[in-house]
Design a protein around this motif. Structure first.
Motif, PDB file in Angstrom:
ATOM      1  N   GLU A 227     -76.246  18.787  28.526  1.00  0.00           N
ATOM      2  CA  GLU A 227     -76.185  18.773  30.036  1.00  0.00           C
ATOM      3  C   GLU A 227     -76.073  20.191  30.539  1.00  0.00           C
ATOM      4  O   GLU A 227     -75.973  20.327  31.602  1.00  0.00           O
ATOM      5  N   GLU A 228     -76.175  21.086  29.650  1.00  0.00           N
ATOM      6  CA  GLU A 228     -76.153  22.427  29.901  1.00  0.00           C
ATOM      7  C   GLU A 228     -74.963  22.705  30.938  1.00  0.00           C
ATOM      8  O   GLU A 228     -75.060  23.231  31.887  1.00  0.00           O
ATOM      9  N   ILE A 229     -73.661  22.275  30.549  1.00  0.00           N
ATOM     10  CA  ILE A 229     -72.369  22.520  31.205  1.00  0.00           C
ATOM     11  C   ILE A 229     -71.717  23.401  30.278  1.00  0.00           C
ATOM     12  O   ILE A 229     -70.762  22.933  29.619  1.00  0.00           O
ATOM     13  N   PRO A 230     -71.770  24.663  30.454  1.00  0.00           N
ATOM     14  CA  PRO A 230     -70.871  25.305  29.543  1.00  0.00           C
ATOM     15  C   PRO A 230     -69.318  25.381  29.879  1.00  0.00           C
ATOM     16  O   PRO A 230     -68.812  25.171  30.836  1.00  0.00           O
ATOM     17  N   LEU A 231     -68.730  25.709  28.750  1.00  0.00           N
ATOM     18  CA  LEU A 231     -67.228  25.763  28.691  1.00  0.00           C
ATOM     19  C   LEU A 231     -66.425  26.849  29.111  1.00  0.00           C
ATOM     20  O   LEU A 231     -66.959  27.947  28.743  1.00  0.00           O
ATOM     21  N   LEU A 232     -65.529  26.810  30.030  1.00  0.00           N
ATOM     22  CA  LEU A 232     -64.697  27.905  30.331  1.00  0.00           C
ATOM     23  C   LEU A 232     -63.521  27.707  29.739  1.00  0.00           C
ATOM     24  O   LEU A 232     -62.756  26.703  30.205  1.00  0.00           O
ATOM     25  N   ALA A 233     -63.255  28.321  28.458  1.00  0.00           N
ATOM     26  CA  ALA A 233     -61.919  27.870  27.938  1.00  0.00           C
ATOM     27  C   ALA A 233     -60.686  28.340  28.374  1.00  0.00           C
ATOM     28  O   ALA A 233     -60.551  29.607  28.475  1.00  0.00           O
ATOM     29  N   TYR A 234     -59.782  27.768  28.728  1.00  0.00           N
ATOM     30  CA  TYR A 234     -58.127  28.229  29.043  1.00  0.00           C
ATOM     31  C   TYR A 234     -57.398  28.067  27.944  1.00  0.00           C
ATOM     32  O   TYR A 234     -57.663  27.220  27.088  1.00  0.00           O
ATOM     33  N   SER A 235     -56.367  28.684  28.012  1.00  0.00           N
ATOM     34  CA  SER A 235     -55.531  28.830  26.986  1.00  0.00           C
ATOM     35  C   SER A 235     -56.218  29.098  25.480  1.00  0.00           C
ATOM     36  O   SER A 235     -55.816  28.731  24.483  1.00  0.00           O
ATOM     37  N   PRO A 236     -56.884  30.171  25.516  1.00  0.00           N
ATOM     38  CA  PRO A 236     -57.679  30.405  24.308  1.00  0.00           C
ATOM     39  C   PRO A 236     -56.780  31.161  23.210  1.00  0.00           C
ATOM     40  O   PRO A 236     -57.072  31.339  21.932  1.00  0.00           O
ATOM     41  N   LEU A 237     -55.664  31.658  23.769  1.00  0.00           N
ATOM     42  CA  LEU A 237     -54.619  32.138  22.881  1.00  0.00           C
ATOM     43  C   LEU A 237     -53.336  31.005  22.741  1.00  0.00           C
ATOM     44  O   LEU A 237     -52.229  31.544  22.086  1.00  0.00           O
ATOM     45  N   ALA A 238     -53.693  29.910  23.103  1.00  0.00           N
ATOM     46  CA  ALA A 238     -52.628  28.827  23.098  1.00  0.00           C
ATOM     47  C   ALA A 238     -51.449  29.154  23.722  1.00  0.00           C
ATOM     48  O   ALA A 238     -50.182  29.246  23.198  1.00  0.00           O
ATOM     49  N   THR A 239     -51.580  29.733  24.931  1.00  0.00           N
ATOM     50  CA  THR A 239     -50.435  30.297  25.730  1.00  0.00           C
ATOM     51  C   THR A 239     -49.480  31.164  24.993  1.00  0.00           C
ATOM     52  O   THR A 239     -48.374  31.154  25.069  1.00  0.00           O
ATOM     53  N   GLY A 240     -50.195  32.096  24.407  1.00  0.00           N
ATOM     54  CA  GLY A 240     -49.616  33.262  23.789  1.00  0.00           C
ATOM     55  C   GLY A 240     -49.171  32.959  22.145  1.00  0.00           C
ATOM     56  O   GLY A 240     -48.873  33.788  21.455  1.00  0.00           O
ATOM     57  N   ILE A 241     -49.083  31.765  21.797  1.00  0.00           N
ATOM     58  CA  ILE A 241     -48.568  31.423  20.367  1.00  0.00           C
ATOM     59  C   ILE A 241     -49.579  31.891  19.286  1.00  0.00           C
ATOM     60  O   ILE A 241     -49.187  32.331  18.223  1.00  0.00           O
ATOM     61  N   LEU A 242     -50.954  32.039  19.664  1.00  0.00           N
ATOM     62  CA  LEU A 242     -51.895  32.802  18.612  1.00  0.00           C
ATOM     63  C   LEU A 242     -51.604  34.304  18.616  1.00  0.00           C
ATOM     64  O   LEU A 242     -52.251  34.949  17.678  1.00  0.00           O
ATOM     65  N   SER A 243     -51.020  34.918  19.516  1.00  0.00           N
ATOM     66  CA  SER A 243     -50.608  36.388  19.508  1.00  0.00           C
ATOM     67  C   SER A 243     -49.571  36.695  18.276  1.00  0.00           C
ATOM     68  O   SER A 243     -49.477  37.784  17.757  1.00  0.00           O
ATOM     69  N   GLY A 244     -48.817  35.522  17.944  1.00  0.00           N
ATOM     70  CA  GLY A 244     -47.908  35.747  16.806  1.00  0.00           C
ATOM     71  C   GLY A 244     -46.597  35.963  17.510  1.00  0.00           C
ATOM     72  O   GLY A 244     -45.557  36.100  16.684  1.00  0.00           O
TER      73      GLY A 244
END
Length: 346
Positions: A227-244
């Motif tokens: 459908e050509e509806i690109p994703l705007l990803a929120y929480s790409p760092l999982a609210t900071g969890i992926l920063s460690g």
């Protein structure tokens, strides 16, 4: 800063989008303005907000404060035209407009209110924050039950909303419209109804997506691409969890976990186990966790932009270090192996 054309729109946006949802609660206006300044200096041209912001916590008395902070920056600097600006109308049960559901009348009220707070004549992408019929976002996937939905009622609602959004676009108040916390069926149905009505389609979808949360990878990805509806990803760092920063029981002072201890159901033992495994991959490939996590999101074929949030300019500097990072095939394969071992950790 890497840029791309956003779906069917005529907009060219940076792959990193500046998130704003803590401005007015965790962050002061001055701190929000400092983040805008830094992001602009580094080439970012895309900023996302919402009428209900700030969060952490969401309060009726603070609704709209983040938009006001942004509007004050536009007024002070005269640099509105340097930014592609996205905002959202909140839905049923929210804190904005007394928790009213989304309708044509509520859209008229919400658009005018957001424009006034933002001190601008137009919003570039105006999104529906969540569907009236409900959503499986925010950990509701574990108990999601669409069996009580009324299809005819939903389609009539879509016709009502799309008709009003078309009027707002024609009036010059909005340029494009989009979805948020929506499903694959929702994307396809919004597209079909818009085509049948001959009105503008939904141009984007803003859903959660990260190494730890990959609900979008199957049916939604198929709908997004076709459908050509690109994703705007929120929480790409999982609210900071992926920063460690939350490993080994750490709770840094001033972090979101000091206000929301489980980070909306994300901060659980299985997530921390997954982060430990992903950290080994990042170290193997000479990357920080922030760089690898964001670069992974941006490598996905359905990705429009990753929305980055920070509560300090130091954190924002960390996030901006991901600009231009490309993951090798070996790194992507290592990530795939960790994903198989730690699927859907929350």
């Amino acid at each position: 800063m890497q840029k791309k054309q956003l779906g069917r729109t005529g907009l060219t946006v940076t792959e990193l989008c500046l998130g704003t949802m803590t401005w007015g609660s965790q962050n002061t206006e001055a701190e929000g303005h400092a983040q805008i300044d830094m992001a602009a200096d580094r080439g970012i041209n895309f900023m996302d907000t919402a009428e209900m912001y700030p969060v952490a916590p969401v309060l009726a008395e603070t609704v709209g404060r983040t938009e006001e902070i942004i509007g004050n920056w536009f007024e002070k600097t005269g640099r509105r035209n340097d930014w592609i600006l996205a905002s959202k109308i909140g839905g049923a049960g929210g804190k904005a407009r007394g928790g009213a559901a989304i309708s044509a009348g509520e859209i008229r009220t919400a658009v005018d209110s957001s424009l006034k707070r933002l001190k601008t004549d137009v919003i570039d992408i105006y999104q529906l924050h969540w569907p009236n019929r409900g959503s499986y976002a925010f950990r509701q996937n574990w108990r999601y039950d669409p069996s009580k939905q009324d299809r005819n009622e939903t389609v009539e609602h879509m016709q009502d909303v799309l008709g009003e959004l078309a009027k707002q676009i024609e009036a010059g108040k909005l340029r494009y419209v989009g979805l948020s916390n929506e499903s694959a069926w929702g994307m396809a149905t919004w597209s079909r109804v818009a085509d049948e009505m001959g009105v503008p389609r939904m141009a984007t979808i803003q859903n959660e997506y990260s190494l730890l949360y990959r609900e979008f990878d199957t049916d939604a990805a198929e709908a997004s691409i076709n459908e050509e509806i690109p994703l705007l990803a929120y929480s790409p760092l999982a609210t900071g969890i992926l920063s460690g920063k939350y490993q080994d029981g750490a709770r840094p002072e001033g972090s979101r976990a000091t206000r929301t201890p489980d980070l909306g159901g994300r901060l659980v033992p299985r997530a921390l186990e997954a982060v430990a495994a992903y950290r080994k991959v990042a170290e193997k490939h000479g990357l920080t966790m922030v760089q690898m996590s964001l670069a992974f999101c941006l490598s996905r074929p359905f990705m429009g932009a990753a929305i980055i949030g920070a509560t300090s300019t130091a954190q924002l500097e960390q996030v901006l270090s991901a600009d231009g990072v490309t993951l090798s095939e070996e790194c992507l394969q290592d990530i795939a192996e960790v994903h198989k071992a730690h699927p859907q950790p929350y």
